[in-house]
Design a protein around this motif. Structure first.
Motif, short mmCIF file in Angstrom:
data_model
loop_
_atom_site.label_atom_id
_atom_site.label_comp_id
_atom_site.label_asym_id
_atom_site.label_seq_id
_atom_site.Cartn_x
_atom_site.Cartn_y
_atom_site.Cartn_z
N ARG A 28 0.84 -1.19 0.00
CA ARG A 28 0.00 0.00 0.00
C ARG A 28 0.88 1.24 0.00
O ARG A 28 1.84 1.33 0.77
N ARG A 29 0.58 2.16 -0.89
CA ARG A 29 1.25 3.46 -0.92
C ARG A 29 0.20 4.49 -0.53
O ARG A 29 -0.85 4.58 -1.16
N MET A 30 0.47 5.23 0.51
CA MET A 30 -0.50 6.22 1.01
C MET A 30 0.10 7.61 0.91
O MET A 30 1.24 7.83 1.31
N ARG A 31 -0.67 8.54 0.40
CA ARG A 31 -0.27 9.95 0.39
C ARG A 31 -1.03 10.62 1.52
O ARG A 31 -2.26 10.62 1.55
N VAL A 32 -0.28 11.16 2.48
CA VAL A 32 -0.87 11.77 3.66
C VAL A 32 -0.25 13.15 3.89
O VAL A 32 0.87 13.41 3.45
N PRO A 33 -0.96 14.03 4.59
CA PRO A 33 -0.36 15.31 4.95
C PRO A 33 0.88 15.09 5.81
O PRO A 33 0.89 14.20 6.67
N GLY A 53 10.14 -0.75 3.21
CA GLY A 53 11.54 -0.57 2.90
C GLY A 53 11.81 0.51 1.87
O GLY A 53 12.96 0.86 1.62
N SER A 54 10.77 1.05 1.27
CA SER A 54 10.97 2.08 0.24
C SER A 54 11.13 3.46 0.85
O SER A 54 11.47 4.41 0.16
N GLY A 55 10.87 3.59 2.14
CA GLY A 55 11.02 4.88 2.80
C GLY A 55 9.84 5.80 2.53
O GLY A 55 8.82 5.40 1.98
N THR A 56 10.02 7.04 2.91
CA THR A 56 8.99 8.06 2.75
C THR A 56 9.46 9.04 1.69
O THR A 56 10.59 9.49 1.72
N LYS A 68 3.59 -2.60 3.72
CA LYS A 68 3.25 -3.95 3.29
C LYS A 68 2.60 -4.67 4.47
O LYS A 68 2.81 -4.32 5.63
N ARG A 69 1.77 -5.69 4.13
CA ARG A 69 1.08 -6.47 5.15
C ARG A 69 1.01 -7.90 4.67
O ARG A 69 0.70 -8.15 3.50
N PRO A 70 1.25 -8.87 5.55
CA PRO A 70 1.18 -10.28 5.14
C PRO A 70 -0.23 -10.63 4.65
O PRO A 70 -1.22 -10.21 5.22
N LEU A 71 -0.28 -11.42 3.58
CA LEU A 71 -1.57 -11.87 3.05
C LEU A 71 -2.24 -12.87 3.99
O LEU A 71 -3.46 -12.97 4.03
#
Length: 192
Positions: A28-33, A53-56, A68-71
């Protein structure tokens, strides 16, 4: 089979099809304030999300967080439902925070426009040799222009007080949802 990608507002969720990559993850990629990044990370952790691991990344007032979250997550459907409720409360908080500045700005702008209209009437009255109307329109326009920042300050303080209670109530809802999510993940069932 390929991964399924879902876009929800400013989020992108990618899930590998079931049966592929056992023990895999959904991403999940989230764009937040930027100001809400810490709160969003803490809340995401309650729903089982881990940093991917991709950072912010981000510029300006928003950042993008990779998770990421385990399936193979226990009680996944209930967690997704709670997460959706949490996202709605977060959106409500963002809307309320924006209204703290938007409503007073609109009010002050409207007063400024009315002041400009009064000044225009003053100029047209002066061109028509109506000195009294010209003076009244000019004085009214200047008074409205002087009143606009005062009204803005007062409306901003009033709106902030009103919205603070609503924001606090939504934060309580988010806290309760987060506790339920932690309870589900720990295996003790939902709590209220």
């Amino acid at each position: 089979m390929t991964a399924t990608t879902t876009h929800t507002g400013s989020d992108t969720v990618e899930v590998a099809p079931h049966g592929e990559a056992p023990g895999g993850f959904e991403y999940r990629r989230m764009r937040v304030p930027r100001r809400a990044e810490g709160r969003q990370r803490d809340l995401a952790a309650r729903f089982g999300w881990l940093p991917d691991g991709s950072g912010t990344t981000g510029r300006g007032r928003t950042v993008e967080i990779g998770l990421k979250r385990p399936l193979e997550l226990a009680e996944r459907e209930a967690l997704v439902r709670l997460e959706h409720d949490s996202d709605q409360s977060l959106a409500t908080i963002e809307s309320l925070e924006r209204s703290r500045t938007r409503v007073p700005a609109l009010l002050a702008s409207a007063i400024g426009v009315i002041g400009a209209a009064a000044m225009a009437v003053s100029v047209f009255a002066l061109q028509a040799d109506d000195v009294v109307s010209s003076i009244v329109g000019g004085v009214l326009g200047i008074l409205l222009w002087l009143a606009a920042p005062i009204v803005h300050r007062f409306a901003s303080a009033t709106r902030t007080r009103r919205v603070a209670e609503q924001i606090h109530a939504e934060e309580e809802v988010i806290g309760s949802i987060g506790r339920q999510a932690v309870s589900l993940r720990s295996g003790s069932g939902p709590s209220s």
